[in-house]
Enzyme design. Structure first.
Site, PDB file in Angstrom:
ATOM      1  CG  PHE A 210       6.522  -2.523  -2.747  1.00 29.90           C
ATOM      2  CD1 PHE A 210       5.359  -2.532  -1.992  1.00 29.90           C
ATOM      3  CD2 PHE A 210       7.031  -1.304  -3.169  1.00 29.90           C
ATOM      4  CE1 PHE A 210       4.709  -1.343  -1.670  1.00 29.90           C
ATOM      5  CE2 PHE A 210       6.394  -0.105  -2.856  1.00 29.90           C
ATOM      6  CZ  PHE A 210       5.225  -0.135  -2.100  1.00 29.90           C
ATOM      7  CB  SER A 211       7.570  -8.601  -4.158  1.00 29.64           C
ATOM      8  OG  SER A 211       6.418  -8.893  -3.408  1.00 29.64           O
ATOM      9  CB  ALA A 212      12.650  -5.965  -5.286  1.00 33.07           C
TER      10      ALA A 212
END
Length: 392
Positions: free
Chosen positions: A71-73
């Site tokens: 995801f946003s990592a």
């Protein structure tokens, strides 16, 4: 208890001398009801000191080669790629975006710099008229729409671009190199170093391990989400790209068409070991010992990439956030365990970070999403255990 609620038993892997507190913390996390497993890899001063795994699925036990969507990592992964471009002299963080992407200057955006864009100050969280799922997945149509619009806000405060950050970064890379960000990442960063990380493009190998929704969401979190993420709010606009994304994140990101798209803000696939190695290669001093891999970028570029470009109450998240050029920096929104850390968490619970003061690189990839992505208690448990070993 159901299979999903039954606590996991057994932690596989190794820790170095003195790192047992981290093993205990990891075991406590993965043993909680509802957890489906996780991977954790820690590198300290160039040495792998933690390599732990728990859980399994239909494809087998979670192990060193298990890949999952972070995801946003993903934004931290993409930021590393952009730093490589800067280190090669192909991208100047302080230049106007329009130097590379002339159409971006329309509607009063000529003064927005690359650093503004990468630090969530561009004010382009979603098109005013909304977007379609096809535009989000294709990328360039959405980038064209965003380039033609005025910024919602002037630079000066962060406004988290949950999805469109990746669209804008991808188009910037395309204007500079002619290739998609995921292609440049593969060719210049990951493949030469054997890193099992990728963004889009139909990556080889088995499908990534699924990520599961939180089994229980506390009432207060549900109420807060209902208020602050209701349709029409900045948080709703940023998270759904103006209504284009209608499915829960764990379902949407598992679709083949989503995995094949170039979405540098959301759909990177990685192993815990490779994500930690990426951050280790960014740390000052990487490559200084005989036999070490050379650093990903030079010290000057690294400082420019992780220098705080903006901090303050986030126009989207509603709490203070801070950013460098794509990297999240310690703030109320991003609890990274140290005032000198940089990296990025994700809504699924993934966390990748580096800390130059402590010579630390860490990646945690859980299979179960947190109830509250901005306050994942698992991160605090692990980072407190790390601090117990090497100090805060």
């Amino acid at each position: 208890m159901t299979g999903a609620d039954r606590p996991l038993t057994g932690v596989r892997g190794d820790v170095g001398p003195g790192w047992e507190p981290v093993r205990r913390a990891f075991a406590a996390i993965t043993g909680r009801p509802g957890e489906r497993g996780a991977g954790l890899h820690v590198i300290h001063r160039g040495r792998a000191v933690v390599d732990l795994y728990a859980g399994s699925d239909a494809s087998g036990p979670y192990g060193p080669d298990t890949r999952q969507v972070v995801f946003s990592a993903s934004k931290g992964v993409a930021a590393a790629c952009l730093a490589v471009l800067a280190d090669r002299g192909q991208l100047d963080f302080d230049a106007p975006v329009a130097r590379y992407w002339p159409e971006f200057a329309r509607r009063g955006k000529s003064g927005i710099t690359v650093a503004h864009l990468l630090s969530h100050q561009a004010g382009l969280i979603a098109p005013e008229g909304g977007a379609t799922l096809a535009e989000v997945l294709e990328g360039r149509p959405l980038a064209d729409v965003l380039a033609a619009e005025p910024a919602r806000w002037p630079p000066g405060r962060p406004g988290y671009h949950a999805v469109t950050w990746g669209t804008l970064a991808d188009e910037l890379v395309r204007r500079v190199t002619g290739g998609r960000l995921g292609e440049v990442l593969d060719a210049w960063v990951c493949r030469p170093r054997g890193l099992a990380i990728g963004i889009g493009g139909g990556q080889p190998g088995p499908p990534p391990a699924p990520v599961h929704a939180a089994p229980r969401v506390p009432f207060l979190v549900r109420m807060t989400t209902a208020v602050f993420a209701r349709p029409g709010t900045p948080l709703w606009a940023a998270m759904t790209v103006g209504g284009a994304l209608t499915e829960p994140p764990d379902r949407w990101v598992a679709r083949p068409e989503t995995l094949a798209a170039h979405l540098p803000a959301a759909n990177a696939v990685a192993t815990a070991r490779s994500l930690a190695r990426l951050y280790a290669l960014l740390l000052p001093g990487a490559g200084s010992a005989p036999g070490d891999e050379p650093p990903l970028v030079g010290a000057r570029t690294w400082r420019a990439a992780v220098r705080r470009r903006v901090a303050g109450r986030d126009r989207v998240l509603g709490v203070p956030s801070a950013f460098g050029c794509g990297f999240a920096l310690p703030s109320r929104a991003w609890r990274l365990g140290s005032p000198t850390a940089f990296g990025h968490p994700g809504i699924g619970g993934a966390l990748g970070l580096g800390d130059p003061r402590r010579g630390l690189a860490l990646a945690f990839l859980p299979r179960t999403m947190p109830a509250d992505a901005l306050a994942d208690p698992r991160h605090r448990t692990l980072l407190d255990a790390v601090a117990q070993v090497i100090g805060g």
